[in-house]
Scaffold this active site. Sequence first.
Site, PDB file in Angstrom:
ATOM      1  N   HIS A 205     -28.835  11.855 -13.597  1.00 29.63           N
ATOM      2  CA  HIS A 205     -30.009  12.650 -13.249  1.00 29.63           C
ATOM      3  C   HIS A 205     -30.401  13.644 -14.336  1.00 29.63           C
ATOM      4  O   HIS A 205     -31.581  13.832 -14.630  1.00 29.63           O
ATOM      5  CB  HIS A 205     -29.748  13.410 -11.944  1.00 29.63           C
ATOM      6  CG  HIS A 205     -30.100  12.612 -10.731  1.00 29.63           C
ATOM      7  ND1 HIS A 205     -29.454  12.749  -9.537  1.00 29.63           N
ATOM      8  CD2 HIS A 205     -31.034  11.660 -10.528  1.00 29.63           C
ATOM      9  CE1 HIS A 205     -29.978  11.931  -8.646  1.00 29.63           C
ATOM     10  NE2 HIS A 205     -30.927  11.254  -9.233  1.00 29.63           N
ATOM     11  N   ARG A 306     -42.368   5.010  -9.137  1.00 33.04           N
ATOM     12  CA  ARG A 306     -41.185   5.030  -8.271  1.00 33.04           C
ATOM     13  C   ARG A 306     -41.556   5.706  -6.947  1.00 33.04           C
ATOM     14  O   ARG A 306     -41.410   6.915  -6.801  1.00 33.04           O
ATOM     15  CB  ARG A 306     -40.043   5.776  -8.942  1.00 33.04           C
ATOM     16  CG  ARG A 306     -39.621   5.230 -10.309  1.00 33.04           C
ATOM     17  CD  ARG A 306     -38.466   6.056 -10.855  1.00 33.04           C
ATOM     18  NE  ARG A 306     -38.003   5.591 -12.144  1.00 33.04           N
ATOM     19  CZ  ARG A 306     -38.391   6.098 -13.314  1.00 33.04           C
ATOM     20  NH1 ARG A 306     -39.286   7.094 -13.331  1.00 33.04           N
ATOM     21  NH2 ARG A 306     -37.919   5.632 -14.448  1.00 33.04           N
ATOM     22  N   ARG A 342     -43.879   0.269  -7.459  1.00 41.85           N
ATOM     23  CA  ARG A 342     -42.665  -0.345  -6.924  1.00 41.85           C
ATOM     24  C   ARG A 342     -42.478   0.132  -5.490  1.00 41.85           C
ATOM     25  O   ARG A 342     -42.455   1.332  -5.224  1.00 41.85           O
ATOM     26  CB  ARG A 342     -41.443   0.050  -7.761  1.00 41.85           C
ATOM     27  CG  ARG A 342     -40.148  -0.617  -7.287  1.00 41.85           C
ATOM     28  CD  ARG A 342     -38.991  -0.286  -8.209  1.00 41.85           C
ATOM     29  NE  ARG A 342     -38.603   1.108  -8.130  1.00 41.85           N
ATOM     30  CZ  ARG A 342     -37.730   1.682  -8.956  1.00 41.85           C
ATOM     31  NH1 ARG A 342     -37.183   0.980  -9.934  1.00 41.85           N
ATOM     32  NH2 ARG A 342     -37.407   2.956  -8.823  1.00 41.85           N
ATOM     33  N   GLU A 431     -34.148  -7.574 -11.856  1.00 40.38           N
ATOM     34  CA  GLU A 431     -33.050  -6.681 -12.225  1.00 40.38           C
ATOM     35  C   GLU A 431     -31.709  -7.236 -11.762  1.00 40.38           C
ATOM     36  O   GLU A 431     -30.678  -6.611 -11.944  1.00 40.38           O
ATOM     37  CB  GLU A 431     -33.281  -5.289 -11.633  1.00 40.38           C
ATOM     38  CG  GLU A 431     -33.646  -5.299 -10.167  1.00 40.38           C
ATOM     39  CD  GLU A 431     -34.328  -4.018  -9.715  1.00 40.38           C
ATOM     40  OE1 GLU A 431     -34.168  -2.980 -10.367  1.00 40.38           O
ATOM     41  OE2 GLU A 431     -35.037  -4.075  -8.689  1.00 40.38           O
ATOM     42  N   ASN A 454     -32.260  -1.379 -16.829  1.00 35.28           N
ATOM     43  CA  ASN A 454     -31.105  -0.547 -16.484  1.00 35.28           C
ATOM     44  C   ASN A 454     -30.211  -1.269 -15.475  1.00 35.28           C
ATOM     45  O   ASN A 454     -29.011  -1.428 -15.685  1.00 35.28           O
ATOM     46  CB  ASN A 454     -31.562   0.789 -15.893  1.00 35.28           C
ATOM     47  CG  ASN A 454     -32.383   1.612 -16.872  1.00 35.28           C
ATOM     48  OD1 ASN A 454     -32.372   1.342 -18.063  1.00 35.28           O
ATOM     49  ND2 ASN A 454     -33.085   2.595 -16.358  1.00 35.28           N
ATOM     50  N   ASP A 455     -30.804  -1.686 -14.354  1.00 34.09           N
ATOM     51  CA  ASP A 455     -30.017  -2.397 -13.344  1.00 34.09           C
ATOM     52  C   ASP A 455     -29.619  -3.789 -13.821  1.00 34.09           C
ATOM     53  O   ASP A 455     -28.532  -4.276 -13.495  1.00 34.09           O
ATOM     54  CB  ASP A 455     -30.793  -2.500 -12.032  1.00 34.09           C
ATOM     55  CG  ASP A 455     -30.530  -1.315 -11.111  1.00 34.09           C
ATOM     56  OD1 ASP A 455     -29.429  -0.747 -11.187  1.00 34.09           O
ATOM     57  OD2 ASP A 455     -31.422  -0.957 -10.338  1.00 34.09           O
ATOM     58  N   ARG A 465     -23.924   1.935 -13.900  1.00 37.46           N
ATOM     59  CA  ARG A 465     -24.812   2.590 -14.858  1.00 37.46           C
ATOM     60  C   ARG A 465     -24.630   4.104 -14.901  1.00 37.46           C
ATOM     61  O   ARG A 465     -25.127   4.768 -15.804  1.00 37.46           O
ATOM     62  CB  ARG A 465     -26.273   2.266 -14.541  1.00 37.46           C
ATOM     63  CG  ARG A 465     -26.694   2.612 -13.147  1.00 37.46           C
ATOM     64  CD  ARG A 465     -28.093   2.155 -12.851  1.00 37.46           C
ATOM     65  NE  ARG A 465     -29.095   3.007 -13.458  1.00 37.46           N
ATOM     66  CZ  ARG A 465     -30.385   2.965 -13.145  1.00 37.46           C
ATOM     67  NH1 ARG A 465     -30.817   2.092 -12.260  1.00 37.46           N
ATOM     68  NH2 ARG A 465     -31.232   3.767 -13.717  1.00 37.46           N
ATOM     69  N   CYS A 502     -39.871  -2.296 -17.689  1.00 35.80           N
ATOM     70  CA  CYS A 502     -40.030  -0.880 -17.322  1.00 35.80           C
ATOM     71  C   CYS A 502     -38.695  -0.151 -17.345  1.00 35.80           C
ATOM     72  O   CYS A 502     -38.580   0.960 -16.817  1.00 35.80           O
ATOM     73  CB  CYS A 502     -40.691  -0.739 -15.956  1.00 35.80           C
ATOM     74  SG  CYS A 502     -39.778  -1.525 -14.600  1.00 35.80           S
TER      75      CYS A 502
END
EC number: 2.7.3.9
Length: 579
Positions: A205, A306, A342, A431, A454-455, A465, A502
């Site tokens: 975060h 998001r 999304r 993902e 990322n995922d 991650r 993305c």
Amino acid sequence: MSTPTLGAAEVHPGAGSHVLTGVGVGRRAVVGPVAQVRPAPAVAADTPVLVDGVPADAAATRAAVERAFTGVAEGLRAQAAGATGTVKDVLSATAQMAADNALRTQVLAKVDGGAPVVAAVDAVVDQFATMFEAAGGYLAERVTDLRSVRDRVVAAALGLPAPGVPALSEPSVVVARDLAPADTAALDLANVLAIVTELGGPTGHTAIIAGQLGLPCLVRVTGAGDVPAGALVAVDAAAGTLTVEPDEALRADVERRAARDAELAADTAAGATADGHAVALLANIGTAEDAERVAGPGVEGVGLFRTEVLFLEATTAPTQADQAAAYTRVLRALPEQKVVVRTLDAGADKPLAFATQPDEENPALGVRGYRLVRTNPELLDTQLAALAQAQAEAGATPWVMAPMIATPAEAREFATRARAAGVATVGVMVEVPAAALRARDILAEVDFVSLGTNDLAQYAMATDRLRGELADLLDVWQPAVLDLVAATARAGQDVGKPVGVCGESASDPLMALVLVGLGITSLSMSAGALAAVRFAVRHHTLEQCREIAAAALGASSAPDARAAVLALTAPEVRDTLGL
């Protein structure tokens, strides 16, 4: 995310100075004095609450603890009220934790039983932290927030100075062992140059918020906490270095880079290769306020909205009207531009107050994303209705995609639901490796796909991650991950449908060249990364990008892939961007 190398700039430590290394987030470099974050109160477990200098009785002690929890929660809520986007989300979530009835009740029960305040708070927080860490994923990341609440409550109950970032009287580099997201969100941005932590990870975060705020950030910098407050340091996010007492040469280099960045930001032309092949350059957002902030020249739209921010702050499911208002506001902020929305990406690893899932041993592999339709179908149906309503009210067509799609059947089911609700353009996230491997079949069901790297890296490399110490496995240059991206891009080219990216890899100028060469049609990232990516893409032809992509795919390791690409990159790009 950058690898901890010194490739971004020549480091000049100078006499009496030294260099610490870590993992960089972003590409900027700054020079400024260190502001060390105040640590948690160093108090013994049996330290009593004092009233007029003497230990308080049981009633006064209990009242002090209640005031402490209430005051911390209210303070965090007040900070959240003045924040926007991801910052607001993090502050609100931490405030909810401070106000959590179970946490407060269990602490008060121990205090009522005669336990000292510090011992009571520590025991309950440790119990919650153990549960969060065992759950993994999003809950494991919240342990930092939980311990931040602990430190604030203990300080408030004992009448001690609150831990955290000191008042900044000049632009400074904020250094901490592990800066809580709530502290990051509350920073005085006018006086923050960069953030450096000894712990944390590049997708945690704090790093995400730093990226949103446009601040260079270093994580996992061993020894950063030992740098004296006030010491002059140079932070280079691209190189992953913290140079203590930099010499004049390095300071001058940082100034040149800042001037270069300003020049690059002045270029707002549409994304395209040197020979005119269009590549849409888009921004990632979390709220309507984010959309209004990024709207303007140089941003061609939004590649990732998001929407879970609307849900994670709520104690009850947002209504269709509330959602439609937020979505309409985003579409109106970016008229006639592409906006990719999304649908709710929450579930086991991002628990919802109004749709709690049964305990799962591995939340990252549980009921999350599109899979929520199995247990709470009304959440998706309401959201799709709200998106269709916003589409009508704004007179614009959002591109709507579902996260965590694993099979063509799931893609078909989502597309059917979305189109029945009135959504005109439907896609899905890729993902999960299974989706990448069957991308052609998935694209037969939808209008587009977008890669969440990322995922995708997390699942392909079997690596959480959020585990900073495993950042090398999550490197965007890992050949296995590149193979999955390439397979998805080929499928899109074969069927003539858009394939975007993305994830974090889109913000790396070198990786952007690879993605363009693979056939990716749009790149979405934090707004601050667009200028460098635009410059890199514009200085290569499409054929050069294809050669660069082939070199990356032919490498046997992540470092070799990056080195091969760097060797083929135009000298002007290497020099200008300090690659």
